[in-house]
Design a protein around this motif. Structure first.
Motif, PDB file in Angstrom:
ATOM      1  N   UNK A   1       5.201  78.997   6.427  1.00  0.00           N
ATOM      2  CA  UNK A   1       5.004  80.271   7.219  1.00  0.00           C
ATOM      3  C   UNK A   1       6.522  81.017   7.650  1.00  0.00           C
ATOM      4  N   UNK A   2       7.515  80.152   7.814  1.00  0.00           N
ATOM      5  CA  UNK A   2       8.665  80.387   8.196  1.00  0.00           C
ATOM      6  C   UNK A   2       9.616  81.165   6.896  1.00  0.00           C
ATOM      7  N   UNK A   3       9.201  80.744   5.949  1.00  0.00           N
ATOM      8  CA  UNK A   3       9.751  81.407   4.607  1.00  0.00           C
ATOM      9  C   UNK A   3       9.277  82.783   4.360  1.00  0.00           C
ATOM     10  N   UNK A   4       7.932  83.191   4.972  1.00  0.00           N
ATOM     11  CA  UNK A   4       7.292  84.196   4.917  1.00  0.00           C
ATOM     12  C   UNK A   4       7.442  85.258   6.117  1.00  0.00           C
ATOM     13  N   UNK A   5       8.354  84.523   7.016  1.00  0.00           N
ATOM     14  CA  UNK A   5       8.660  85.549   8.280  1.00  0.00           C
ATOM     15  C   UNK A   5       7.391  85.355   9.277  1.00  0.00           C
ATOM     16  N   UNK A   6       6.317  84.785   9.184  1.00  0.00           N
ATOM     17  CA  UNK A   6       5.114  84.571  10.040  1.00  0.00           C
ATOM     18  C   UNK A   6       5.589  83.929  11.074  1.00  0.00           C
ATOM     19  N   UNK A   7       5.955  84.483  12.175  1.00  0.00           N
ATOM     20  CA  UNK A   7       6.217  83.551  13.690  1.00  0.00           C
ATOM     21  C   UNK A   7       5.865  84.334  14.675  1.00  0.00           C
ATOM     22  N   UNK A   8       5.234  83.842  15.642  1.00  0.00           N
ATOM     23  CA  UNK A   8       5.054  84.446  17.047  1.00  0.00           C
ATOM     24  C   UNK A   8       6.222  84.128  17.958  1.00  0.00           C
ATOM     25  N   UNK A   9       6.963  83.180  17.502  1.00  0.00           N
ATOM     26  CA  UNK A   9       7.772  82.700  18.498  1.00  0.00           C
ATOM     27  C   UNK A   9       9.239  83.510  18.567  1.00  0.00           C
ATOM     28  N   UNK A  10       9.338  84.083  17.211  1.00  0.00           N
ATOM     29  CA  UNK A  10      10.595  85.065  17.203  1.00  0.00           C
ATOM     30  C   UNK A  10      10.373  86.571  17.881  1.00  0.00           C
ATOM     31  N   UNK A  11       8.852  86.965  17.788  1.00  0.00           N
ATOM     32  CA  UNK A  11       8.688  88.251  18.185  1.00  0.00           C
ATOM     33  C   UNK A  11       9.528  88.730  19.384  1.00  0.00           C
TER      34      UNK A  11
ATOM     35  N   UNK B   1      14.878 105.068  -0.077  1.00  0.00           N
ATOM     36  CA  UNK B   1      15.967 103.928  -0.407  1.00  0.00           C
ATOM     37  C   UNK B   1      16.570 103.832   0.881  1.00  0.00           C
ATOM     38  N   UNK B   2      16.741 104.856   1.746  1.00  0.00           N
ATOM     39  CA  UNK B   2      17.578 104.690   3.257  1.00  0.00           C
ATOM     40  C   UNK B   2      16.500 103.792   3.674  1.00  0.00           C
ATOM     41  N   UNK B   3      15.125 104.053   3.906  1.00  0.00           N
ATOM     42  CA  UNK B   3      14.227 103.188   4.651  1.00  0.00           C
ATOM     43  C   UNK B   3      14.336 101.735   4.148  1.00  0.00           C
ATOM     44  N   UNK B   4      14.402 101.776   2.830  1.00  0.00           N
ATOM     45  CA  UNK B   4      14.233 100.199   2.082  1.00  0.00           C
ATOM     46  C   UNK B   4      15.481  99.677   2.325  1.00  0.00           C
ATOM     47  N   UNK B   5      16.616 100.143   2.355  1.00  0.00           N
ATOM     48  CA  UNK B   5      18.036  99.557   2.798  1.00  0.00           C
ATOM     49  C   UNK B   5      17.812  99.025   4.342  1.00  0.00           C
ATOM     50  N   UNK B   6      17.389 100.051   5.202  1.00  0.00           N
ATOM     51  CA  UNK B   6      17.180  99.397   6.622  1.00  0.00           C
ATOM     52  C   UNK B   6      16.238  98.393   6.897  1.00  0.00           C
ATOM     53  N   UNK B   7      15.039  98.419   6.236  1.00  0.00           N
ATOM     54  CA  UNK B   7      13.880  97.432   6.431  1.00  0.00           C
ATOM     55  C   UNK B   7      14.667  95.846   5.673  1.00  0.00           C
ATOM     56  N   UNK B   8      15.548  96.109   4.665  1.00  0.00           N
ATOM     57  CA  UNK B   8      15.812  94.861   4.012  1.00  0.00           C
ATOM     58  C   UNK B   8      16.957  94.428   4.930  1.00  0.00           C
ATOM     59  N   UNK B   9      17.712  95.051   5.330  1.00  0.00           N
ATOM     60  CA  UNK B   9      18.900  94.595   6.337  1.00  0.00           C
ATOM     61  C   UNK B   9      18.336  93.923   7.442  1.00  0.00           C
ATOM     62  N   UNK B  10      17.503  94.671   8.211  1.00  0.00           N
ATOM     63  CA  UNK B  10      17.172  94.098   9.600  1.00  0.00           C
ATOM     64  C   UNK B  10      16.145  92.893   9.205  1.00  0.00           C
ATOM     65  N   UNK B  11      15.382  92.871   8.232  1.00  0.00           N
ATOM     66  CA  UNK B  11      14.413  91.807   7.738  1.00  0.00           C
ATOM     67  C   UNK B  11      15.363  90.413   7.340  1.00  0.00           C
ATOM     68  N   UNK B  12      16.280  90.671   6.752  1.00  0.00           N
ATOM     69  CA  UNK B  12      17.146  89.439   6.459  1.00  0.00           C
ATOM     70  C   UNK B  12      17.867  88.722   7.579  1.00  0.00           C
ATOM     71  N   UNK B  13      18.296  89.525   8.481  1.00  0.00           N
ATOM     72  CA  UNK B  13      18.737  89.293   9.790  1.00  0.00           C
ATOM     73  C   UNK B  13      17.947  88.591  10.713  1.00  0.00           C
ATOM     74  N   UNK B  14      16.475  89.496  10.918  1.00  0.00           N
ATOM     75  CA  UNK B  14      15.680  89.184  11.625  1.00  0.00           C
ATOM     76  C   UNK B  14      14.219  88.835  11.106  1.00  0.00           C
ATOM     77  N   UNK B  15      13.996  87.980  10.354  1.00  0.00           N
ATOM     78  CA  UNK B  15      12.646  87.875   9.527  1.00  0.00           C
ATOM     79  C   UNK B  15      11.316  87.641  10.420  1.00  0.00           C
ATOM     80  N   UNK B  16      10.876  88.773  10.602  1.00  0.00           N
ATOM     81  CA  UNK B  16       9.611  88.593  11.329  1.00  0.00           C
ATOM     82  C   UNK B  16       8.542  89.692  10.740  1.00  0.00           C
ATOM     83  N   UNK B  17       7.512  89.046  10.229  1.00  0.00           N
ATOM     84  CA  UNK B  17       6.412  89.937   9.237  1.00  0.00           C
ATOM     85  C   UNK B  17       5.950  91.085  10.219  1.00  0.00           C
ATOM     86  N   UNK B  18       5.407  90.584  11.515  1.00  0.00           N
ATOM     87  CA  UNK B  18       4.669  91.482  12.476  1.00  0.00           C
ATOM     88  C   UNK B  18       5.739  92.658  12.985  1.00  0.00           C
ATOM     89  N   UNK B  19       7.037  92.229  13.304  1.00  0.00           N
ATOM     90  CA  UNK B  19       7.863  93.310  13.680  1.00  0.00           C
ATOM     91  C   UNK B  19       8.158  94.199  12.797  1.00  0.00           C
TER      92      UNK B  19
END
Length: 206
Positions: free
Chosen positions: A58-68, A166-184
């Motif tokens: 679950x951690x690899x998939x960014x599935x966590x309520x603790x980091x929300x 593309x700009x949206x994809x860059x933003x989503x990728x960058x923030x997810x890489x730093x703060x991986x949370x699938x729900x957010x």
């Protein structure tokens, strides 16, 4: 973790057949545009099968309520900045919000579903896969954004849609890489999808 060349080839093939072949099949009218949501669901079922087979945590998939709560502020910041940017871009192009949007079904229920499935595929699953191929974070971010942009090639006015994707994809990728949370990331994507489609972006006229 270093993986073998054979494993990298398998990962490359998985990415190609999951993230390139279906989109190009729609683009070249092999598959109908009207079935794009159904195709997305099928793709996510295939991804789920791979996840189960390869035993992703679950951690690899960014599935966590603790980091929300911990990651909430960065995502809210991105959401606010992006919404303001989309609205300003729409005003510059003289694109008015769609009237009576609340009477249209896709505004009422599709955004959360589609946004979650896209983020499950493109961030939760694809980013860990890309990390197996690329050693540097920049390579992961760029390829992720490019594949996400390819997803939007089926929409009209590509000269406007693809740079925005593309700009949206860059933003989503960058923030997810730093703060991986699938729900957010799904919630953020859903809000931005709503605002973009409300102003006439990413609309397919069948």
């Amino acid at each position: 973790m270093e993986i073998s060349t054979h494993k990298k080839q398998i990962v490359f093939l998985q990415i190609f057949f999951i993230f390139v072949v279906p989109i190009m099949s729609i683009y070249f009218n092999i598959l109908p545009k009207e079935a794009r949501v159904f195709i997305l669901i099928l793709v996510c079922l295939v991804i789920y099968g791979i996840i189960k087979k390869e035993k992703y945590s679950l951690q690899e998939l960014g599935i966590s309520v603790h980091t929300f709560k911990k990651y909430l502020i960065p995502y809210l910041s991105l959401m606010t900045l992006s919404v303001l940017s989309i609205v300003a871009y729409a005003e510059k192009l003289e694109m008015e919000p769609q009237p009576n949007w609340w009477t249209q079904p896709h505004f009422l229920f599709l955004f959360l579903i589609v946004s979650f499935l896209q983020e499950f595929a493109y961030r939760s699953f694809l980013i860990p896969k890309l990390k197996q191929i690329f050693d540097d974070r920049l390579g992961v971010v760029i390829i992720n954004a490019l594949l996400f942009t390819l997803l939007h090639i089926i929409y009209p006015i590509p000269q406007l849609m693809l740079p925005l994707a593309f700009i949206g994809g860059l933003a989503f990728s960058v923030i997810y890489m730093k703060y991986p949370n699938l729900f957010l990331i799904s919630l953020t994507h859903s809000v931005l999808n709503f605002v973009a489609v409300l102003h006439g972006f990413f609309v397919i006229h069948n």
